[in-house]
Write a protein that holds these residues in place. Structure first.
Motif, mmCIF file in Angstrom:
data_model
loop_
_atom_site.group_PDB
_atom_site.id
_atom_site.type_symbol
_atom_site.label_atom_id
_atom_site.label_comp_id
_atom_site.label_asym_id
_atom_site.label_seq_id
_atom_site.Cartn_x
_atom_site.Cartn_y
_atom_site.Cartn_z
ATOM 1 N N LEU A 308 1.676 -23.656 -30.486
ATOM 2 C CA LEU A 308 0.406 -23.398 -31.166
ATOM 3 C C LEU A 308 -0.777 -23.736 -30.276
ATOM 4 O O LEU A 308 -0.675 -24.526 -29.336
ATOM 5 C CB LEU A 308 0.345 -24.227 -32.453
ATOM 6 C CG LEU A 308 1.460 -23.958 -33.480
ATOM 7 C CD1 LEU A 308 1.332 -24.939 -34.638
ATOM 8 C CD2 LEU A 308 1.408 -22.508 -33.962
ATOM 9 N N ASP A 309 -1.944 -23.133 -30.617
ATOM 10 C CA ASP A 309 -3.186 -23.499 -29.938
ATOM 11 C C ASP A 309 -3.538 -24.947 -30.274
ATOM 12 O O ASP A 309 -3.167 -25.481 -31.339
ATOM 13 C CB ASP A 309 -4.317 -22.568 -30.371
ATOM 14 C CG ASP A 309 -4.105 -21.130 -29.897
ATOM 15 O OD1 ASP A 309 -3.247 -20.933 -29.008
ATOM 16 O OD2 ASP A 309 -4.766 -20.225 -30.427
ATOM 17 N N LYS A 310 -4.308 -25.576 -29.352
ATOM 18 C CA LYS A 310 -4.635 -26.998 -29.507
ATOM 19 C C LYS A 310 -6.155 -27.201 -29.471
ATOM 20 O O LYS A 310 -6.897 -26.408 -28.872
ATOM 21 C CB LYS A 310 -3.992 -27.817 -28.372
ATOM 22 C CG LYS A 310 -2.489 -27.619 -28.208
ATOM 23 C CD LYS A 310 -1.706 -28.310 -29.300
ATOM 24 C CE LYS A 310 -0.208 -28.164 -29.064
ATOM 25 N NZ LYS A 310 0.581 -28.868 -30.108
ATOM 26 N N GLU A 311 -6.570 -28.279 -30.105
ATOM 27 C CA GLU A 311 -7.974 -28.690 -30.031
ATOM 28 C C GLU A 311 -8.006 -30.204 -29.873
ATOM 29 O O GLU A 311 -7.474 -30.936 -30.718
ATOM 30 C CB GLU A 311 -8.735 -28.269 -31.283
ATOM 31 C CG GLU A 311 -10.223 -28.550 -31.207
ATOM 32 C CD GLU A 311 -10.981 -27.983 -32.393
ATOM 33 O OE1 GLU A 311 -11.779 -28.744 -32.981
ATOM 34 O OE2 GLU A 311 -10.761 -26.798 -32.718
ATOM 35 N N TYR A 358 -9.527 -23.669 -22.368
ATOM 36 C CA TYR A 358 -8.505 -23.476 -21.321
ATOM 37 C C TYR A 358 -7.359 -22.617 -21.871
ATOM 38 O O TYR A 358 -6.967 -22.752 -23.025
ATOM 39 C CB TYR A 358 -7.933 -24.820 -20.845
ATOM 40 C CG TYR A 358 -8.973 -25.742 -20.245
ATOM 41 C CD1 TYR A 358 -9.240 -25.724 -18.877
ATOM 42 C CD2 TYR A 358 -9.690 -26.637 -21.058
ATOM 43 C CE1 TYR A 358 -10.194 -26.572 -18.326
ATOM 44 C CE2 TYR A 358 -10.640 -27.479 -20.506
ATOM 45 C CZ TYR A 358 -10.887 -27.451 -19.144
ATOM 46 O OH TYR A 358 -11.831 -28.291 -18.606
ATOM 47 N N THR A 359 -6.861 -21.750 -20.981
ATOM 48 C CA THR A 359 -5.676 -20.947 -21.310
ATOM 49 C C THR A 359 -4.464 -21.562 -20.612
ATOM 50 O O THR A 359 -4.405 -21.619 -19.374
ATOM 51 C CB THR A 359 -5.838 -19.488 -20.868
ATOM 52 O OG1 THR A 359 -6.967 -18.909 -21.547
ATOM 53 C CG2 THR A 359 -4.585 -18.685 -21.187
ATOM 54 N N VAL A 360 -3.519 -22.009 -21.423
ATOM 55 C CA VAL A 360 -2.284 -22.608 -20.894
ATOM 56 C C VAL A 360 -1.227 -21.508 -20.806
ATOM 57 O O VAL A 360 -0.961 -20.800 -21.792
ATOM 58 C CB VAL A 360 -1.790 -23.757 -21.804
ATOM 59 C CG1 VAL A 360 -0.466 -24.306 -21.286
ATOM 60 C CG2 VAL A 360 -2.854 -24.837 -21.888
ATOM 61 N N THR A 361 -0.634 -21.376 -19.626
ATOM 62 C CA THR A 361 0.397 -20.354 -19.400
ATOM 63 C C THR A 361 1.759 -21.026 -19.219
ATOM 64 O O THR A 361 1.925 -21.899 -18.352
ATOM 65 C CB THR A 361 0.086 -19.505 -18.161
ATOM 66 O OG1 THR A 361 -1.215 -18.891 -18.316
ATOM 67 C CG2 THR A 361 1.152 -18.433 -17.960
ATOM 68 N N THR A 375 1.299 -17.643 -23.627
ATOM 69 C CA THR A 375 0.093 -18.458 -23.446
ATOM 70 C C THR A 375 -0.304 -19.126 -24.751
ATOM 71 O O THR A 375 0.062 -18.689 -25.859
ATOM 72 C CB THR A 375 -1.086 -17.598 -22.944
ATOM 73 O OG1 THR A 375 -1.359 -16.565 -23.900
ATOM 74 C CG2 THR A 375 -0.777 -17.002 -21.584
ATOM 75 N N ALA A 376 -1.064 -20.198 -24.593
ATOM 76 C CA ALA A 376 -1.676 -20.890 -25.731
ATOM 77 C C ALA A 376 -3.066 -21.337 -25.294
ATOM 78 O O ALA A 376 -3.318 -21.570 -24.103
ATOM 79 C CB ALA A 376 -0.825 -22.090 -26.143
ATOM 80 N N ASN A 377 -3.970 -21.453 -26.239
ATOM 81 C CA ASN A 377 -5.342 -21.855 -25.927
ATOM 82 C C ASN A 377 -5.566 -23.310 -26.291
ATOM 83 O O ASN A 377 -5.084 -23.799 -27.320
ATOM 84 C CB ASN A 377 -6.343 -20.979 -26.684
ATOM 85 C CG ASN A 377 -6.264 -19.521 -26.240
ATOM 86 O OD1 ASN A 377 -6.170 -19.239 -25.045
ATOM 87 N ND2 ASN A 377 -6.289 -18.597 -27.195
ATOM 88 N N VAL A 378 -6.331 -23.982 -25.434
ATOM 89 C CA VAL A 378 -6.691 -25.379 -25.691
ATOM 90 C C VAL A 378 -8.222 -25.473 -25.632
ATOM 91 O O VAL A 378 -8.847 -25.124 -24.616
ATOM 92 C CB VAL A 378 -6.060 -26.330 -24.669
ATOM 93 C CG1 VAL A 378 -6.515 -27.757 -24.942
ATOM 94 C CG2 VAL A 378 -4.544 -26.227 -24.716
ATOM 95 N N THR A 379 -8.783 -25.948 -26.743
ATOM 96 C CA THR A 379 -10.225 -26.189 -26.783
ATOM 97 C C THR A 379 -10.457 -27.674 -26.614
ATOM 98 O O THR A 379 -9.942 -28.509 -27.395
ATOM 99 C CB THR A 379 -10.829 -25.714 -28.110
ATOM 100 O OG1 THR A 379 -10.553 -24.308 -28.263
ATOM 101 C CG2 THR A 379 -12.325 -25.954 -28.138
ATOM 102 N N VAL A 380 -11.237 -28.027 -25.568
ATOM 103 C CA VAL A 380 -11.503 -29.443 -25.277
ATOM 104 C C VAL A 380 -12.972 -29.696 -25.616
ATOM 105 O O VAL A 380 -13.883 -29.111 -25.005
ATOM 106 C CB VAL A 380 -11.216 -29.772 -23.803
ATOM 107 C CG1 VAL A 380 -11.505 -31.251 -23.523
ATOM 108 C CG2 VAL A 380 -9.773 -29.427 -23.433
ATOM 109 N N ARG A 381 -13.207 -30.580 -26.588
ATOM 110 C CA ARG A 381 -14.549 -30.907 -27.002
ATOM 111 C C ARG A 381 -15.008 -32.187 -26.301
ATOM 112 O O ARG A 381 -14.201 -33.049 -25.948
ATOM 113 C CB ARG A 381 -14.603 -31.102 -28.526
ATOM 114 C CG ARG A 381 -14.202 -29.825 -29.270
ATOM 115 C CD ARG A 381 -14.466 -29.990 -30.758
ATOM 116 N NE ARG A 381 -14.073 -28.782 -31.484
ATOM 117 C CZ ARG A 381 -14.810 -27.700 -31.591
ATOM 118 N NH1 ARG A 381 -15.997 -27.640 -31.004
ATOM 119 N NH2 ARG A 381 -14.390 -26.646 -32.280
ATOM 120 N N ALA A 382 -16.331 -32.280 -26.145
ATOM 121 C CA ALA A 382 -16.906 -33.475 -25.530
ATOM 122 C C ALA A 382 -16.825 -34.632 -26.493
ATOM 123 O O ALA A 382 -17.137 -34.490 -27.688
ATOM 124 C CB ALA A 382 -18.346 -33.218 -25.113
#
Length: 385
Positions: A308-311, A358-361, A375-382
């Motif tokens: 799954l996508d991550k945040e 970020y796109t994780v492959t 692929t999965a997407n990772v959103t990194v917040r400040a």
């Protein structure tokens, strides 16, 4: 109590029984074939009443089975049912000549010496002298300097003398330099010639050829694998293994120098993966050689699932789970920030320093080198202070 220990060549195991019982059954009559089941051979170790020494039975090899031959220890032990016979050491019937010299004797009492080198892994050595006129004695000196006494019934050797020859057969002779000492008892007019030779049976493992496909081949269709063995000592067994687990065992009772066996290997009956197919051949001296071929079963292509996508927040460790992937043995993670990690397990962890998307492959590989990606997407917040 005195016992017999039997080795049944077709299926090695021990049978322990009193000597007199064995003899009363008629199995110990020297010069007569041992009675066994079909295609079995017996090699025996025997003691007699009053002796705690185990001596080797002398054997020769007819077409089927072995024949027991009496030794001095059996006769001296008072085993009257044991018939005497002329021993024929194996090295005389099927040994190879490792040394041959000729000595000339001119007078009675003259002593000549012949030097022979015995190699390691020698199973039996026969030191023999022959002559055409006169009479000669043979004695033997070991590499450590000790001399063999032909009259000793407890020795690890067999001695025989006839009108024109004498020999001493030694089982498992220690490697090194052996000395044959020849003494002239009677010499014909003009002198006599004595020929000295060494006959040996050496441990020579079989030569094995295993063919059917190239090593490392990806098998798609059934294939016949052939194992072929060459050995002048003859063969006792041939075994096939898959990933070192026994598939087929064939026991031989043959002096033939070439054996061949085939096996149908069907890749459709095996799950995907890497395999090793092996053949192990043993000769009649129980020396063995094995050969192996590696192959790959690749009936199913790999499937990658990066999860799954991550945040997450920057500086926080994030875990990735690719356990829903299939037929994969290598998992390569590209985390999208220039960092790459490869492992054999479907899990990865990473920490992002900077906020962003970020796109994780995920790239997976199977045993045959086939690959799949997801692929999965990772959103990194400040992280707020």
């Amino acid at each position: 109590m005195n016992f017999i220990i039997l080795f049944i060549r077709s299926v090695p195991f021990f049978v322990i029984m009193p000597v007199l019982t064995w003899i009363s059954m008629g199995y110990a009559c020297a010069g007569e074939p041992l009675r066994t089941a079909a295609n079995e051979e017996i090699i025996g170790l025997l003691t007699g009443p009053g002796y705690d020494h185990i001596c080797s039975l002398l054997i020769n090899t007819p077409v089927t089975g072995y024949t027991v031959l009496a030794t001095p220890i059996l006769l001296n032990a008072g085993l009257t049912n044991v018939k005497s016979a002329t021993p024929t050491p194996s090295a005389i019937t099927r040994g190879i000549v490792k040394g041959n010299t000729t000595e000339h004797c001119n007078a009675r009492g003259q002593i000549k010496t012949c030097i022979f080198d015995v190699n390691p892994c020698t199973l039996q050595g026969v030191f023999k002298i022959t002559w055409s006129g006169g009479d000669y004695d043979l004695s033997l000196v070991r590499p450590d300097g000790s001399q063999i006494d032909p009259q000793d019934p407890f020795g690890d050797y067999t001695f025989r003398k006839d009108a024109t020859y004498a020999y001493c057969a030694v089982d498992l002779p220690e490697p090194g330099t052996w000395t044959c000492v020849v003494t002239a008892n009677e010499v014909p007019p003009g002198g006599g010639t004595v020929n000295c030779l060494l006959l040996v049976i050496e441990e020579t493992p079989p030569e094995v050829i295993l063919e059917g496909f190239a090593d490392g081949y990806v098998l798609k269709e059934p294939v016949v694998v052939t194992a072929r063995g060459y050995d002048m000592d003859g063969f006792s067994s041939l075994e096939f293994f898959l990933n070192y687990n026994d598939l087929v065992s064939v026991w031989y009772d043959t002096p033939q120098s070439v054996v061949e066996k085939t096996y149908l290997l069907n890749p459709t009956l095996l799950p995907d993966g890497k395999y090793t197919f092996s053949a192990l051949l043993a000769d009649n001296n129980f020396s063995s050689t094995g050969k192996s071929l590696d192959f790959i079963i690749d009936n199913v292509l790999p499937v990658a699932d990066a999860g799954l996508d991550k945040e997450v927040y920057n500086g926080e460790e994030v875990a990735f789970d690719a356990s829903s992937s299939s037929d994969a043995i290598v998992f390569l993670w590209g985390f999208g920030d220039g960092t790459v990690d490869a492992c054999e397990f479907p899990y990865g962890v990473h920490t992002y320093s900077n906020p962003g998307r970020y796109t994780v492959t995920l790239t997976v590989y199977d045993d045959a080198g086939n690959m799949a990606e997801d692929t999965a997407n990772v959103t990194v917040r400040a992280r707020t202070q």
